[in-house]
Write a protein that holds these residues in place. Structure first.
Motif, PDB file in Angstrom:
ATOM      1  N   ILE A  70      49.925  47.876  41.788  1.00 60.18           N
ATOM      2  CA  ILE A  70      49.058  47.328  42.840  1.00 60.18           C
ATOM      3  C   ILE A  70      48.280  46.148  42.255  1.00 60.18           C
ATOM      4  O   ILE A  70      47.663  46.257  41.200  1.00 60.18           O
ATOM      5  CB  ILE A  70      48.066  48.391  43.361  1.00 60.18           C
ATOM      6  CG1 ILE A  70      48.797  49.555  44.006  1.00 60.18           C
ATOM      7  CG2 ILE A  70      47.072  47.753  44.340  1.00 60.18           C
ATOM      8  CD1 ILE A  70      47.881  50.715  44.373  1.00 60.18           C
ATOM      9  N   ARG A  71      48.337  45.030  42.933  1.00 60.71           N
ATOM     10  CA  ARG A  71      47.520  43.881  42.533  1.00 60.71           C
ATOM     11  C   ARG A  71      47.203  43.049  43.767  1.00 60.71           C
ATOM     12  O   ARG A  71      48.068  42.383  44.337  1.00 60.71           O
ATOM     13  CB  ARG A  71      48.221  43.012  41.495  1.00 60.71           C
ATOM     14  CG  ARG A  71      47.390  41.790  41.098  1.00 60.71           C
ATOM     15  CD  ARG A  71      48.009  41.011  39.952  1.00 60.71           C
ATOM     16  NE  ARG A  71      47.317  39.756  39.717  1.00 60.71           N
ATOM     17  CZ  ARG A  71      46.176  39.604  39.065  1.00 60.71           C
ATOM     18  NH1 ARG A  71      45.567  40.668  38.555  1.00 60.71           N
ATOM     19  NH2 ARG A  71      45.614  38.417  38.902  1.00 60.71           N
ATOM     20  N   VAL A  72      45.958  43.112  44.185  1.00 60.31           N
ATOM     21  CA  VAL A  72      45.478  42.293  45.293  1.00 60.31           C
ATOM     22  C   VAL A  72      45.127  40.917  44.746  1.00 60.31           C
ATOM     23  O   VAL A  72      44.385  40.799  43.769  1.00 60.31           O
ATOM     24  CB  VAL A  72      44.256  42.938  45.971  1.00 60.31           C
ATOM     25  CG1 VAL A  72      43.732  42.037  47.087  1.00 60.31           C
ATOM     26  CG2 VAL A  72      44.606  44.316  46.523  1.00 60.31           C
ATOM     27  N   ALA A  73      45.647  39.875  45.357  1.00 60.75           N
ATOM     28  CA  ALA A  73      45.380  38.513  44.890  1.00 60.75           C
ATOM     29  C   ALA A  73      43.890  38.200  44.932  1.00 60.75           C
ATOM     30  O   ALA A  73      43.156  38.720  45.773  1.00 60.75           O
ATOM     31  CB  ALA A  73      46.149  37.517  45.754  1.00 60.75           C
ATOM     32  N   ALA A  74      43.463  37.343  44.015  1.00 63.22           N
ATOM     33  CA  ALA A  74      42.038  37.020  43.903  1.00 63.22           C
ATOM     34  C   ALA A  74      41.466  36.530  45.229  1.00 63.22           C
ATOM     35  O   ALA A  74      40.359  36.902  45.619  1.00 63.22           O
ATOM     36  CB  ALA A  74      41.830  35.976  42.816  1.00 63.22           C
ATOM     37  N   ARG A  75      42.218  35.697  45.933  1.00 61.63           N
ATOM     38  CA  ARG A  75      41.710  35.126  47.191  1.00 61.63           C
ATOM     39  C   ARG A  75      41.554  36.168  48.287  1.00 61.63           C
ATOM     40  O   ARG A  75      40.852  35.948  49.274  1.00 61.63           O
ATOM     41  CB  ARG A  75      42.628  33.996  47.658  1.00 61.63           C
ATOM     42  CG  ARG A  75      44.002  34.459  48.097  1.00 61.63           C
ATOM     43  CD  ARG A  75      44.876  33.292  48.535  1.00 61.63           C
ATOM     44  NE  ARG A  75      46.175  33.730  49.022  1.00 61.63           N
ATOM     45  CZ  ARG A  75      47.206  34.028  48.258  1.00 61.63           C
ATOM     46  NH1 ARG A  75      47.074  33.939  46.934  1.00 61.63           N
ATOM     47  NH2 ARG A  75      48.351  34.416  48.783  1.00 61.63           N
ATOM     48  N   LYS A  76      42.237  37.327  48.127  1.00 61.04           N
ATOM     49  CA  LYS A  76      42.163  38.376  49.134  1.00 61.04           C
ATOM     50  C   LYS A  76      41.169  39.476  48.762  1.00 61.04           C
ATOM     51  O   LYS A  76      40.932  40.388  49.559  1.00 61.04           O
ATOM     52  CB  LYS A  76      43.548  38.968  49.366  1.00 61.04           C
ATOM     53  CG  LYS A  76      44.527  37.987  50.002  1.00 61.04           C
ATOM     54  CD  LYS A  76      45.856  38.657  50.297  1.00 61.04           C
ATOM     55  CE  LYS A  76      46.816  37.683  50.970  1.00 61.04           C
ATOM     56  NZ  LYS A  76      48.121  38.324  51.285  1.00 61.04           N
TER      57      LYS A  76
END
Length: 369
Positions: A70-76
């Protein structure tokens, strides 16, 4: 309740960071000297650095978990970031700077926007440009902009480092307001012990890329084995008291501390007095606590608290630290080793801790409900 869960391992060149801790509501202070890895930790939480191993969770959401991919992008990631430098747009007014990147109804005239403006006391600054603001005013604007994005976490990287002592003192009440009036977890990086003592609910002490210890701030200040990190020569404790009443004739506050009445100076502005029954955090330095074998009526010190000595720690210099209990709370006294010998102080002994009214931190911190 855990509002924040961080377990990360990061490499940046020759530097390696490993941090694993949990925290609840309020301000979690990341404390340590330069090079400890504090800013690297914040950048990783924000998603600006890719870790080798990580589990990062805040706002009820896992934003990074390498094991589960799991890795949510920084912008999100719903992250509000306040940097050392304010990063305000010089060509925009304060109003436009704050509205930049706002989420949802956070627009001028909307309840969320107006509420944040009032929280930080910047109503009169909205039509000005950053170049006309003082350092403290710029900092409040930067914090307002971060809050306007409706973040699930607020990251503050030494936000007061660029301010002198007077401006830091003026802005800290606004940070206290944010802590008390919002439910947003705050990661607050600092190497200033006074800021930590005043603001932090949870303390994470870091050194050379590792977490030395983490936990409740008052509990860590009470320990006698962390002098190398918190400063043995400026040792202090954080006490919890209940405000009872204000003696206007003398300008003194009466605070209940473990069933004993403590007198301390009231705030310069009567409007800053808390309501009776309010829980307060009181800071007192070990160097300001004297020890007597008996209560005294012939001296000017009003605060004389019965204390049972738990520990006597002698240093390599002329001083010793006395660690004792006042009810269920820890108090420390820094006195000379000669005084320890002359009074024959030892663990289990009942004594009186003598504290002047002016020795308590006058900037009282209202605890969470």
């Amino acid at each position: 309740m855990t509002d924040l869960r961080i377990d990360i391992a990061v490499k940046a060149g020759d530097f390696a960071l490993e941090a694993d801790f949990r925290a609840g509501q309020g301000i979690t202070a990341i404390f340590g000297q330069s090079g400890a890895g504090k800013s690297t930790l914040l950048r990783t939480v924000a998603g600006l650095m890719r870790p080798e191993r990580a589990h990062v969770e805040f706002g009820g959401q896992v934003v990074e978990d390498t094991e589960k991919r799991i890795r949510v992008a920084a912008r999100k990631r719903r992250v509000g970031f306040v940097f050392q430098d304010d990063r305000l747009f010089p060509h925009m007014t304060v109003r436009r700077n704050i509205a930049y990147g706002a989420r949802g109804n956070a627009r001028p005239g909307q309840e969320q926007f107006d509420g944040i403006i009032a929280l930080l006391g910047i109503e009169e600054l909205l039509d000005r440009r950053p170049a006309t603001l003082s350092g403290g005013e710029r900092k409040r604007v930067a914090i307002a902009r971060a809050l306007m994005s409706d973040p699930q976490i607020l990251l503050m990287d030494e936000p007061l480092a660029s301010l002198d002592f007077a401006r830091r003192e003026r802005i800290m009440p606004y940070l206290e307001r944010i802590r008390s009036r919002t439910r947003i977890p705050i990661l607050y990086v600092s190497h200033e012990i006074d800021e930590i003592a005043r603001l932090a609910d949870t303390l994470v002490i870091m050194s050379q890329g590792k977490v030395v210890v983490s936990g409740d701030t008052a509990a860590l200040f009470a320990r006698s084995d962390l002098g190398a990190y918190l400063g043995s020569h400026q040792a202090s404790v954080l006490l919890r008291g209940i405000f009872r009443r204000y003696e206007a004739e003398y300008g003194l506050m009466q605070v209940d501390l473990e069933g004993y009445t403590v007198f301390l100076l009231g705030p310069p502005d009567r409007e800053d007095l808390p309501q009776p029954g309010t829980a307060l955090r009181l800071r007192v330095h070990a160097r300001d606590v004297a020890i007597s074998l008996t209560p005294r009526s012939d001296i000017s010190v009003r605060n004389q608290l019965p204390m049972v000595i738990e520990e006597v720690v002698s240093g390599d210099d002329a001083f010793a630290e006395i660690r004792g209990m006042v009810g269920l709370q820890v108090l420390k006294s820094r006195i000379t080793r000669k005084t320890v010998d002359d009074l024959r102080l030892r663990p289990g002994m009942s004594v009186y801790a003598m504290i002047k009214s002016i020795s308590f931190d006058r900037r009282l911190v209202q605890e969470h409900d």
